[in-house]
Design a protein around this motif. Structure first.
Motif, short mmCIF file in Angstrom:
data_model
loop_
_atom_site.label_atom_id
_atom_site.label_comp_id
_atom_site.label_asym_id
_atom_site.label_seq_id
_atom_site.Cartn_x
_atom_site.Cartn_y
_atom_site.Cartn_z
N LEU A 229 0.83 -1.21 0.00
CA LEU A 229 0.00 0.00 0.00
C LEU A 229 0.86 1.25 0.00
O LEU A 229 0.53 2.24 -0.66
CB LEU A 229 -0.94 0.00 1.21
N LYS A 230 1.93 1.20 0.73
CA LYS A 230 2.84 2.34 0.78
C LYS A 230 3.41 2.62 -0.61
O LYS A 230 3.49 3.78 -1.03
CB LYS A 230 3.96 2.04 1.78
N GLY A 231 3.79 1.59 -1.31
CA GLY A 231 4.31 1.77 -2.67
C GLY A 231 3.26 2.32 -3.60
O GLY A 231 3.52 3.22 -4.42
N VAL A 232 2.03 1.83 -3.49
CA VAL A 232 0.94 2.33 -4.34
C VAL A 232 0.65 3.79 -4.02
O VAL A 232 0.47 4.63 -4.90
CB VAL A 232 -0.33 1.46 -4.17
N ASP A 233 0.61 4.12 -2.74
CA ASP A 233 0.36 5.50 -2.33
C ASP A 233 1.45 6.42 -2.85
O ASP A 233 1.18 7.52 -3.34
CB ASP A 233 0.28 5.60 -0.81
N THR A 234 2.67 5.97 -2.73
CA THR A 234 3.79 6.78 -3.20
C THR A 234 3.70 7.01 -4.70
O THR A 234 3.87 8.13 -5.18
CB THR A 234 5.12 6.07 -2.87
N ALA A 235 3.43 5.97 -5.42
CA ALA A 235 3.32 6.09 -6.87
C ALA A 235 2.18 7.03 -7.25
O ALA A 235 2.32 7.86 -8.15
CB ALA A 235 3.12 4.72 -7.50
N ALA A 236 1.06 6.94 -6.54
CA ALA A 236 -0.08 7.81 -6.83
C ALA A 236 0.27 9.26 -6.54
O ALA A 236 -0.05 10.18 -7.32
CB ALA A 236 -1.30 7.38 -6.01
#
Length: 168
Positions: free
Chosen positions: A153-160
């Motif tokens: 989730l952290k990676g997805v949030d960062t990418a977003a």
């Protein structure tokens, strides 16, 4: 007279024996002729099959050589695809690490600004999408030791977040 009769009887018996022997030999000759003809036909068939088998083996050898040549041509491509997969894996890990670092810095700077209570004039308010990203990050990472799902989730949030900043 008995001798004459005996000689005549032996002559007749010999003639009858020769007659039946001739019949038997003719029958045996016909059988041997048929066997000889059959063997010739079998030999002819074997010769034809041998030629076809040799032709098939030659074609199989040609096909095998062709396939080996094509496999040798494809080997570098397969190696390249494998190397590309390795590079993409490393790139994904690097992007993930960078995005985690950026989110952490953004979060820490936001927390510092909130603690200081000073709102800068230059600071833009967050858009609803950015606010949702930050809130989902806070909700996912509220615990001290993040799990695998939290890391994802952290990676997805960062990418977003990076994508949104890039678009603006």
């Amino acid at each position: 007279m008995i001798i004459d009769l005996s000689v005549a009887l032996v002559a007749v018996a010999f003639a009858v024996l020769v007659f039946f022997l001739i019949k038997t030999l003719k029958s045996a000759k016909e059988s041997l002729d048929k066997v000889s003809q059959t063997l010739q036909e079998v030999q002819k068939t074997v010769d034809e099959l041998t030629y076809e088998i040799k032709t098939t083996v030659r074609h199989a050898n040609d096909i095998t050589a062709d396939v080996q040549g094509k496999i040798q041509k494809i080997d570098p491509i397969v190696d390249t695809v494998k190397n590309l997969g390795d590079v993409m894996n490393e790139l994904t890990l690097t992007v993930k690490q960078v995005s985690v670092t950026v989110i952490e810095k953004y979060r820490k700077s936001r927390e510092l600004k909130a603690k200081a209570g000073a709102v800068s004039i230059e600071e833009k308010p967050l858009t609803p999408a950015e606010e949702r990203t930050v809130n989902s990050y806070d909700a996912a990472y509220a615990k001290k030791t993040p799990g695998k799902i939290a890391m994802a989730l952290k990676g997805v949030d960062t990418a977003a977040a990076i994508w949104q900043k890039f678009r603006h």
